[in-house]
Design a protein around this motif. Structure first.
Motif, PDB file in Angstrom:
ATOM      1  N   GLY A 111       0.772  -1.227   0.000  1.00  0.00           N
ATOM      2  CA  GLY A 111       0.000   0.000   0.000  1.00  0.00           C
ATOM      3  C   GLY A 111       0.807   1.284   0.000  1.00  0.00           C
ATOM      4  N   GLU A 112       2.133   1.197   0.039  1.00  0.00           N
ATOM      5  CA  GLU A 112       2.979   2.395   0.026  1.00  0.00           C
ATOM      6  C   GLU A 112       3.620   2.572  -1.343  1.00  0.00           C
ATOM      7  N   ASP A 113       4.023   3.804  -1.656  1.00  0.00           N
ATOM      8  CA  ASP A 113       4.585   4.101  -2.973  1.00  0.00           C
ATOM      9  C   ASP A 113       6.102   4.193  -3.001  1.00  0.00           C
ATOM     10  N   GLU A 114       6.729   4.416  -1.868  1.00  0.00           N
ATOM     11  CA  GLU A 114       8.184   4.567  -1.817  1.00  0.00           C
ATOM     12  C   GLU A 114       8.840   3.192  -1.706  1.00  0.00           C
ATOM     13  N   PRO A 115       9.652   2.793  -2.700  1.00  0.00           N
ATOM     14  CA  PRO A 115      10.266   1.466  -2.632  1.00  0.00           C
ATOM     15  C   PRO A 115      11.328   1.392  -1.530  1.00  0.00           C
ATOM     16  N   ILE A 116      11.401   0.237  -0.885  1.00  0.00           N
ATOM     17  CA  ILE A 116      12.473  -0.002   0.079  1.00  0.00           C
ATOM     18  C   ILE A 116      13.684  -0.612  -0.626  1.00  0.00           C
ATOM     19  N   ALA A 117      13.471  -1.086  -1.851  1.00  0.00           N
ATOM     20  CA  ALA A 117      14.554  -1.575  -2.701  1.00  0.00           C
ATOM     21  C   ALA A 117      14.124  -1.397  -4.153  1.00  0.00           C
ATOM     22  N   THR A 118      15.076  -1.111  -5.011  1.00  0.00           N
ATOM     23  CA  THR A 118      14.792  -1.017  -6.444  1.00  0.00           C
ATOM     24  C   THR A 118      15.692  -2.000  -7.173  1.00  0.00           C
ATOM     25  N   GLY A 119      15.087  -2.725  -8.098  1.00  0.00           N
ATOM     26  CA  GLY A 119      15.819  -3.756  -8.811  1.00  0.00           C
ATOM     27  C   GLY A 119      15.711  -3.601 -10.311  1.00  0.00           C
ATOM     28  N   ARG A 120      16.543  -4.367 -10.975  1.00  0.00           N
ATOM     29  CA  ARG A 120      16.596  -4.362 -12.437  1.00  0.00           C
ATOM     30  C   ARG A 120      16.951  -5.771 -12.879  1.00  0.00           C
ATOM     31  N   PHE A 121      16.169  -6.317 -13.780  1.00  0.00           N
ATOM     32  CA  PHE A 121      16.452  -7.629 -14.385  1.00  0.00           C
ATOM     33  C   PHE A 121      16.478  -7.435 -15.887  1.00  0.00           C
ATOM     34  N   VAL A 122      17.425  -8.055 -16.558  1.00  0.00           N
ATOM     35  CA  VAL A 122      17.439  -8.112 -18.014  1.00  0.00           C
ATOM     36  C   VAL A 122      17.173  -9.558 -18.396  1.00  0.00           C
ATOM     37  N   HIS A 123      16.040  -9.757 -19.066  1.00  0.00           N
ATOM     38  CA  HIS A 123      15.705 -11.077 -19.593  1.00  0.00           C
ATOM     39  C   HIS A 123      15.979 -11.079 -21.087  1.00  0.00           C
ATOM     40  N   VAL A 124      16.699 -12.096 -21.549  1.00  0.00           N
ATOM     41  CA  VAL A 124      16.915 -12.303 -22.976  1.00  0.00           C
ATOM     42  C   VAL A 124      16.117 -13.534 -23.365  1.00  0.00           C
ATOM     43  N   PHE A 125      15.301 -13.388 -24.381  1.00  0.00           N
ATOM     44  CA  PHE A 125      14.515 -14.521 -24.869  1.00  0.00           C
ATOM     45  C   PHE A 125      15.382 -15.323 -25.822  1.00  0.00           C
ATOM     46  N   VAL A 126      15.382 -16.635 -25.588  1.00  0.00           N
ATOM     47  CA  VAL A 126      16.198 -17.534 -26.401  1.00  0.00           C
ATOM     48  C   VAL A 126      15.353 -18.731 -26.832  1.00  0.00           C
ATOM     49  N   ASP A 127      15.801 -19.362 -27.903  1.00  0.00           N
ATOM     50  CA  ASP A 127      15.214 -20.617 -28.336  1.00  0.00           C
ATOM     51  C   ASP A 127      15.587 -21.663 -27.278  1.00  0.00           C
ATOM     52  N   ALA A 128      14.610 -22.397 -26.798  1.00  0.00           N
ATOM     53  CA  ALA A 128      14.836 -23.358 -25.715  1.00  0.00           C
ATOM     54  C   ALA A 128      15.854 -24.441 -26.091  1.00  0.00           C
ATOM     55  N   ASP A 129      15.913 -24.810 -27.362  1.00  0.00           N
ATOM     56  CA  ASP A 129      16.831 -25.868 -27.784  1.00  0.00           C
ATOM     57  C   ASP A 129      18.236 -25.354 -28.083  1.00  0.00           C
ATOM     58  N   THR A 130      18.326 -24.280 -28.864  1.00  0.00           N
ATOM     59  CA  THR A 130      19.640 -23.788 -29.297  1.00  0.00           C
ATOM     60  C   THR A 130      20.256 -22.789 -28.322  1.00  0.00           C
ATOM     61  N   ARG A 131      19.432 -22.180 -27.481  1.00  0.00           N
ATOM     62  CA  ARG A 131      19.851 -21.129 -26.538  1.00  0.00           C
ATOM     63  C   ARG A 131      20.369 -19.887 -27.262  1.00  0.00           C
ATOM     64  N   ARG A 132      19.949 -19.711 -28.493  1.00  0.00           N
ATOM     65  CA  ARG A 132      20.287 -18.508 -29.270  1.00  0.00           C
ATOM     66  C   ARG A 132      19.154 -17.501 -29.124  1.00  0.00           C
ATOM     67  N   PRO A 133      19.478 -16.192 -29.107  1.00  0.00           N
ATOM     68  CA  PRO A 133      18.432 -15.178 -28.971  1.00  0.00           C
ATOM     69  C   PRO A 133      17.342 -15.322 -30.028  1.00  0.00           C
ATOM     70  N   THR A 134      16.133 -15.038 -29.589  1.00  0.00           N
ATOM     71  CA  THR A 134      14.961 -15.104 -30.469  1.00  0.00           C
ATOM     72  C   THR A 134      14.069 -13.916 -30.119  1.00  0.00           C
ATOM     73  N   PRO A 135      13.253 -13.441 -31.047  1.00  0.00           N
ATOM     74  CA  PRO A 135      12.378 -12.313 -30.716  1.00  0.00           C
ATOM     75  C   PRO A 135      11.453 -12.631 -29.539  1.00  0.00           C
ATOM     76  N   ILE A 136      11.135 -11.589 -28.778  1.00  0.00           N
ATOM     77  CA  ILE A 136      10.179 -11.726 -27.682  1.00  0.00           C
ATOM     78  C   ILE A 136       8.879 -12.268 -28.276  1.00  0.00           C
ATOM     79  N   PRO A 137       8.306 -13.322 -27.693  1.00  0.00           N
ATOM     80  CA  PRO A 137       7.042 -13.848 -28.222  1.00  0.00           C
ATOM     81  C   PRO A 137       5.983 -12.740 -28.330  1.00  0.00           C
TER      82      PRO A 137
END
Length: 145
Positions: A103-129
């Motif tokens: 219910g509060e607006d001020e974060p107690i922590a701020t985070g950042r994640f970078v997700h790269v979408f990859v083909d599950a078999d080859t593990r090569r980058p693929t466009p975001i579904p």
């Protein structure tokens, strides 16, 4: 440009119930728990809103993550994960995240994640579904404007 002191806004907020074992020796929620909460919130949101299938042909792998801590929390405090978008690329999403007291607006922590979408078999980058991209654009990018 003047520095803004206002709290970031998050288009989506996901409940994050702290657990008994989340507190560490110092009596507060351990930093690793914040990473678990952010990762869970993002993936749950993608599954519910964009049809992400963790066993599907395109999967999202974490390429980078960080978290800055401003205040501590302790069990049994109810928290939330705020979800926003920093960058939407062709094959990657940079998530802007916040750990907030319920219910509060001020974060107690701020985070950042970078997700790269990859083909599950080859593990090569693929466009975001397409369904995930559409959900991000509609619910997170557009809502933040």
């Amino acid at each position: 440009m003047p520095h803004s002191t206002s709290a970031p806004t998050y288009s989506v907020r996901s409940p994050f119930g702290t657990r008994w074992n989340d507190n560490d020796q110092y009596g507060h929620v351990n930093n690793t728990v914040y990473y678990e909460a952010m990762d869970t919130a993002i993936n749950t949101w993608m599954m519910a809103n964009g049809g992400l299938d963790p066993q599907g042909s395109a999967i999202a792998l974490c390429a980078s993550s960080s978290c800055d801590f401003a205040a501590s929390a302790s069990f049994p405090e109810p928290l939330e994960v705020g979800i926003g978008i920093e960058r939407l690329g062709t094959s990657s999403i940079t998530w802007a995240l916040g750990i907030l007291r319920a219910g509060e607006d001020e974060p107690i922590a701020t985070g950042r994640f970078v997700h790269v979408f990859v083909d599950a078999d080859t593990r090569r980058p693929t466009p975001i579904p397409a369904a995930i991209r559409a959900a991000v654009e509609e619910q997170l990018v557009t809502a933040a404007r």
